[in-house]
Scaffold this active site. Sequence first.
Site, mmCIF file in Angstrom:
data_model
loop_
_atom_site.group_PDB
_atom_site.id
_atom_site.type_symbol
_atom_site.label_atom_id
_atom_site.label_comp_id
_atom_site.label_asym_id
_atom_site.label_seq_id
_atom_site.Cartn_x
_atom_site.Cartn_y
_atom_site.Cartn_z
ATOM 1 N N HIS A 37 0.855 -1.186 0.000
ATOM 2 C CA HIS A 37 0.000 0.000 0.000
ATOM 3 C C HIS A 37 0.895 1.242 0.000
ATOM 4 O O HIS A 37 2.100 1.138 0.248
ATOM 5 C CB HIS A 37 -0.904 0.018 1.240
ATOM 6 C CG HIS A 37 -0.119 0.138 2.509
ATOM 7 N ND1 HIS A 37 0.446 -0.963 3.132
ATOM 8 C CD2 HIS A 37 0.241 1.220 3.237
ATOM 9 C CE1 HIS A 37 1.117 -0.554 4.212
ATOM 10 N NE2 HIS A 37 1.011 0.769 4.288
ATOM 11 N N HIS A 120 5.635 6.006 -1.176
ATOM 12 C CA HIS A 120 6.374 4.771 -1.454
ATOM 13 C C HIS A 120 5.533 3.559 -1.073
ATOM 14 O O HIS A 120 4.515 3.691 -0.390
ATOM 15 C CB HIS A 120 7.687 4.751 -0.663
ATOM 16 C CG HIS A 120 7.463 4.671 0.814
ATOM 17 N ND1 HIS A 120 7.165 5.778 1.594
ATOM 18 C CD2 HIS A 120 7.450 3.609 1.669
ATOM 19 C CE1 HIS A 120 6.994 5.399 2.839
ATOM 20 N NE2 HIS A 120 7.155 4.085 2.926
#
Length: 178
Positions: A37, A120
Amino acid sequence: MPRLFTGLEIPAEIGQSLSNLRGGLPGARWIDPENYHVTLRFIGDIDGASANEIASMLFRVDRKPFEVKVQGLTSFGGRKPRAVVATIAPSKPLMELQAELERMMQRIGLDPEGRKFIPHVTLARLHDASDRDVADYLSIRGYFPSKAFMAERFVLFSSRASTGGGPYVVEDAYELCE
């Protein structure tokens, strides 16, 4: 008390591509692809009433879907690397969504996020990995063709207090509408 955070889900096909980069790095604990995620705002351990307030407040976000581009690997932690991550291009709509969520969390009394937002996807957490091993891994695996997807919603995740890496549960989803 649930540990909450908001984030973007990674589509299964992109998760599969990223999972193919696993292996070959001593000291790495690889995250399962279903737990990939992009964290937008870590909220933390919250009591039930606050969790309900946050969940209902997030429905007020009114933003359009936007493209998210995954574009290479890097590590966090410098000379003492602690994670290998896939980088996400910091697009204007992504940064604006994150900033709005940050303002909302501060409005209900949470402390400001302590770190600058660097979008990220964490692929591995590192324990006693040498910076040399990480550099070697990144030189071999660090480049891969960019992958893009449309973020059509963001979600409120919960996790158990653990050493990280999931399992994460989607508590609620918030559509990004045209």
